[in-house]
Write a protein that holds these residues in place. Sequence first.
Motif, PDB file in Angstrom:
ATOM      1  N   SER A 180       0.824  -1.209   0.000  1.00  0.00           N
ATOM      2  CA  SER A 180       0.000   0.000   0.000  1.00  0.00           C
ATOM      3  C   SER A 180       0.855   1.255   0.000  1.00  0.00           C
ATOM      4  CB  SER A 180      -0.944   0.007   1.209  1.00  0.00           C
ATOM      5  OG  SER A 180      -0.181   0.044   2.406  1.00  0.00           O
ATOM      6  N   MET A 181       2.042   1.187   0.645  1.00  0.00           N
ATOM      7  CA  MET A 181       2.913   2.361   0.700  1.00  0.00           C
ATOM      8  C   MET A 181       3.862   2.420  -0.478  1.00  0.00           C
ATOM      9  SD  MET A 181       2.160   4.234   3.222  1.00  0.00           S
ATOM     10  CE  MET A 181       3.627   5.235   3.218  1.00  0.00           C
ATOM     11  N   GLY A 182       4.090   1.289  -1.121  1.00  0.00           N
ATOM     12  CA  GLY A 182       5.011   1.274  -2.240  1.00  0.00           C
ATOM     13  C   GLY A 182       6.452   1.297  -1.825  1.00  0.00           C
ATOM     14  N   LEU A 183       6.754   0.985  -0.540  1.00  0.00           N
ATOM     15  CA  LEU A 183       8.123   1.002  -0.032  1.00  0.00           C
ATOM     16  C   LEU A 183       8.379  -0.255   0.775  1.00  0.00           C
ATOM     17  CD1 LEU A 183       8.333   4.680   1.232  1.00  0.00           C
ATOM     18  CD2 LEU A 183       9.514   3.759  -0.745  1.00  0.00           C
ATOM     19  N   ALA A 184       9.614  -0.740   0.740  1.00  0.00           N
ATOM     20  CA  ALA A 184       9.995  -1.894   1.548  1.00  0.00           C
ATOM     21  C   ALA A 184      10.338  -1.449   2.952  1.00  0.00           C
ATOM     22  CB  ALA A 184      11.200  -2.606   0.919  1.00  0.00           C
ATOM     23  N   SER A 185      10.213  -2.371   3.919  1.00  0.00           N
ATOM     24  CA  SER A 185      10.451  -2.013   5.317  1.00  0.00           C
ATOM     25  C   SER A 185      11.881  -1.572   5.558  1.00  0.00           C
ATOM     26  CB  SER A 185      10.114  -3.191   6.231  1.00  0.00           C
ATOM     27  OG  SER A 185      10.919  -4.319   5.890  1.00  0.00           O
ATOM     28  N   ASP A 186      12.838  -2.051   4.763  1.00  0.00           N
ATOM     29  CA  ASP A 186      14.226  -1.666   5.001  1.00  0.00           C
ATOM     30  C   ASP A 186      14.546  -0.277   4.459  1.00  0.00           C
ATOM     31  OD1 ASP A 186      15.740  -3.708   2.345  1.00  0.00           O
ATOM     32  OD2 ASP A 186      14.178  -2.175   2.310  1.00  0.00           O
ATOM     33  N   ARG A 280      -0.788  12.117 -10.692  1.00  0.00           N
ATOM     34  CA  ARG A 280      -0.680  11.423  -9.411  1.00  0.00           C
ATOM     35  C   ARG A 280       0.422  10.375  -9.434  1.00  0.00           C
ATOM     36  NH1 ARG A 280      -5.613   9.751  -5.621  1.00  0.00           N
ATOM     37  NH2 ARG A 280      -5.466  12.010  -5.430  1.00  0.00           N
ATOM     38  N   LYS A 281       0.521   9.630 -10.514  1.00  0.00           N
ATOM     39  CA  LYS A 281       1.580   8.617 -10.595  1.00  0.00           C
ATOM     40  C   LYS A 281       2.957   9.257 -10.458  1.00  0.00           C
ATOM     41  CE  LYS A 281      -0.704   5.076 -13.424  1.00  0.00           C
ATOM     42  NZ  LYS A 281      -0.712   4.386 -14.752  1.00  0.00           N
ATOM     43  N   MET A 282       3.167  10.375 -11.170  1.00  0.00           N
ATOM     44  CA  MET A 282       4.475  11.013 -11.113  1.00  0.00           C
ATOM     45  C   MET A 282       4.751  11.588  -9.727  1.00  0.00           C
ATOM     46  SD  MET A 282       6.114  14.234 -13.241  1.00  0.00           S
ATOM     47  CE  MET A 282       5.220  15.465 -12.286  1.00  0.00           C
ATOM     48  N   LEU A 283       3.776  12.286  -9.147  1.00  0.00           N
ATOM     49  CA  LEU A 283       4.022  12.918  -7.861  1.00  0.00           C
ATOM     50  C   LEU A 283       4.135  11.906  -6.729  1.00  0.00           C
ATOM     51  CD1 LEU A 283       1.975  16.243  -7.936  1.00  0.00           C
ATOM     52  CD2 LEU A 283       4.382  15.841  -8.394  1.00  0.00           C
ATOM     53  N   ASP A 284       3.388  10.813  -6.799  1.00  0.00           N
ATOM     54  CA  ASP A 284       3.574   9.745  -5.809  1.00  0.00           C
ATOM     55  C   ASP A 284       5.017   9.251  -5.840  1.00  0.00           C
ATOM     56  OD1 ASP A 284       0.965   9.885  -5.033  1.00  0.00           O
ATOM     57  OD2 ASP A 284       0.406   7.864  -5.684  1.00  0.00           O
ATOM     58  N   ALA A 285       5.493   8.988  -7.050  1.00  0.00           N
ATOM     59  CA  ALA A 285       6.871   8.487  -7.191  1.00  0.00           C
ATOM     60  C   ALA A 285       7.885   9.534  -6.747  1.00  0.00           C
ATOM     61  CB  ALA A 285       7.122   8.075  -8.645  1.00  0.00           C
ATOM     62  N   ALA A 286       7.640  10.811  -7.103  1.00  0.00           N
ATOM     63  CA  ALA A 286       8.590  11.872  -6.763  1.00  0.00           C
ATOM     64  C   ALA A 286       8.659  12.103  -5.252  1.00  0.00           C
ATOM     65  CB  ALA A 286       8.202  13.163  -7.483  1.00  0.00           C
ATOM     66  N   ILE A 287       7.518  12.065  -4.582  1.00  0.00           N
ATOM     67  CA  ILE A 287       7.512  12.274  -3.128  1.00  0.00           C
ATOM     68  C   ILE A 287       8.204  11.116  -2.423  1.00  0.00           C
ATOM     69  CG2 ILE A 287       6.033  12.417  -1.087  1.00  0.00           C
ATOM     70  CD1 ILE A 287       4.053  14.022  -2.840  1.00  0.00           C
ATOM     71  N   LYS A 288       7.884   9.885  -2.835  1.00  0.00           N
ATOM     72  CA  LYS A 288       8.532   8.720  -2.206  1.00  0.00           C
ATOM     73  C   LYS A 288      10.035   8.714  -2.465  1.00  0.00           C
ATOM     74  CE  LYS A 288       4.410   5.800  -2.689  1.00  0.00           C
ATOM     75  NZ  LYS A 288       3.812   4.643  -3.407  1.00  0.00           N
ATOM     76  N   GLY A 289      10.414   8.990  -3.713  1.00  0.00           N
ATOM     77  CA  GLY A 289      11.838   8.998  -4.057  1.00  0.00           C
ATOM     78  C   GLY A 289      12.597  10.083  -3.320  1.00  0.00           C
ATOM     79  N   THR A 290      11.981  11.266  -3.243  1.00  0.00           N
ATOM     80  CA  THR A 290      12.621  12.375  -2.529  1.00  0.00           C
ATOM     81  C   THR A 290      12.791  12.034  -1.052  1.00  0.00           C
ATOM     82  OG1 THR A 290      11.732  14.010  -4.068  1.00  0.00           O
ATOM     83  CG2 THR A 290      12.408  14.807  -1.895  1.00  0.00           C
ATOM     84  N   PHE A 291      11.756  11.448  -0.460  1.00  0.00           N
ATOM     85  CA  PHE A 291      11.842  11.098   0.950  1.00  0.00           C
ATOM     86  C   PHE A 291      12.984  10.107   1.205  1.00  0.00           C
ATOM     87  CE2 PHE A 291      10.722   8.928   4.858  1.00  0.00           C
ATOM     88  CZ  PHE A 291      10.369   9.988   5.676  1.00  0.00           C
ATOM     89  N   LYS A 292      13.143   9.159   0.319  1.00  0.00           N
ATOM     90  CA  LYS A 292      14.244   8.205   0.475  1.00  0.00           C
ATOM     91  C   LYS A 292      15.589   8.917   0.329  1.00  0.00           C
ATOM     92  CE  LYS A 292      15.757   3.607  -0.947  1.00  0.00           C
ATOM     93  NZ  LYS A 292      15.465   2.427  -1.797  1.00  0.00           N
ATOM     94  N   GLY A 293      15.664   9.868  -0.610  1.00  0.00           N
ATOM     95  CA  GLY A 293      16.906  10.619  -0.792  1.00  0.00           C
ATOM     96  C   GLY A 293      17.257  11.444   0.437  1.00  0.00           C
TER      97      GLY A 293
END
Length: 550
Positions: A180-186, A280-293
Amino acid sequence: MSRQFLKIHPDDNLIVALRDLQKEELIEFAGEEYLFPEKVKAKHKFAIRDFAVGEKLIQYGITVGEVVKPIVKGGVITVENTRHSSESYCAGSEEYHWEQPDVSRWQNKTFQGIKRSDGQIGTANYWIVVPLVFCQNRNIERMKVALQDALGYRNETHYIDLARNLVSHYQNAQNHDSESMGLASDDFIAPPRDLVFPNLDGVKFITHTAGCGGTRDDALALCKLLAGYIHHPNVAGATILSLGCQNAQMSLLQDELTKLDPNAITPVQWYEQQAYGTERKMLDAAIKGTFKGLQEANNVKREALPLSGLKIGVECGGSDGFSGLSANPLIGRVVDKIVALGGTSILGEFPELCGVEQNLLNRCARPELRSRFTQLMQAYEAHALAAGATFDMNPSPGNIRDGLITDAMKSAGAALKGGAAPVEDVLDYTEVVTRPGLNLLCTPGNDVESTTALVGSGANLVLFSTGLGTPTGNPIVPVMKISSNTKVYERMHDIIDFNAGPIVTGERDLEALSNELLDLCLEAVSGQYLVKARRLEQDDFIPWKRGVSL
């Protein structure tokens, strides 16, 4: 009693009024009596003798104007009786000797800065989110609202909820539904402190009005400028948003980045809306990617670094008749000390070097620098002429109202903020500084466009003088505001960091005040003092469209 009048240079035939002088008031100065035929406002100049039409007016020891109507002794200099005039210049050289200031006080001092893996030295640690084209500004703003809300702002939208959930999972360091979050626990690690990213000075969201609709040269200049920001030592990484069809293509920016960062040390994330399909697809990916960065960027900590790592850009805006007497020479003294310590200074605003070209040419360390400076100045003036403008149109109505009547008069004072060190390099717009010492950078006189350029070329601190008051700041570099007079400092204390006014009245010594300003600079670049522009989140960014701005 404080000073009331000032003759700046022995050769000057103008005197600066340091207070309002009333009509028919009689004063004595340097053994001469002056009876004023009209009021002379503080910051303005009056004639040391009678002048006939065609005579040259001298201030700072150089020509700053030509008389177009007779001026009597004690008469005020105005746009009605004076026009712009400056001295000619040539690429010939004179032997130049620079007497370095005493810097023993700072010889072994350090500041708490950021050292990147490629050796670059920064004064802050930011992640930036940037559009390649203006039609992505809305998406930049949506990311900004979402990520800022995750730090406490209230606004119920999909992106805000996404960012809030990412922060919550990160802080709790617990397992979650990766589908649901699109991210792994690690992807998450426990924060070392209560702050989400305590070692990150912030995430900056930059917008602009360029990238398409202009010339191909405009698009290339934008990409060069953005490359300078992404590669800047104050930037830990970048998120780039693109539409896909604009002139400023991803490949263009990637090429410019490769020139500055061939080993791709700075992490960059690329998101193209037309490739993703929905926003939405782009911004979902951009927010998640930025947060990881951001998690990776948070691993960088401040450490003790030599003052030779400082690169100080100098700027002035909202100038008045006192700027060239106090704030600008004060800044010049500070940057000379940094240069003497092995650091770097950057002087731009080429329209505001009109009339002082010969002095700068004489200070050039190598013959090729004289040729380059002459070529850039002449090319800039030709661009301005093609757009129906000339350098003598540079003083703004505010400048003129407060005593800067001609461009040469403004330039003579403005150039003082570059100090007296030899010129070690001459750079065109968007070129990045590589040599320590004084660098000349071709920028317009416009405050924000020039400040934007100084940072793009590598400045990690900007010292900004103002006589009328201006809030100008920058997204990634501290911009420290220095007022030329005490009145504006007291009236606009929320935007001004330091007061140079006591120099005008003679209450404080230039040398002592420069020591205080340099100490404050070291606090700012160490993250111990937050400049006023940063407190107000004054994140100005305007690319220069060549030949249009003065």
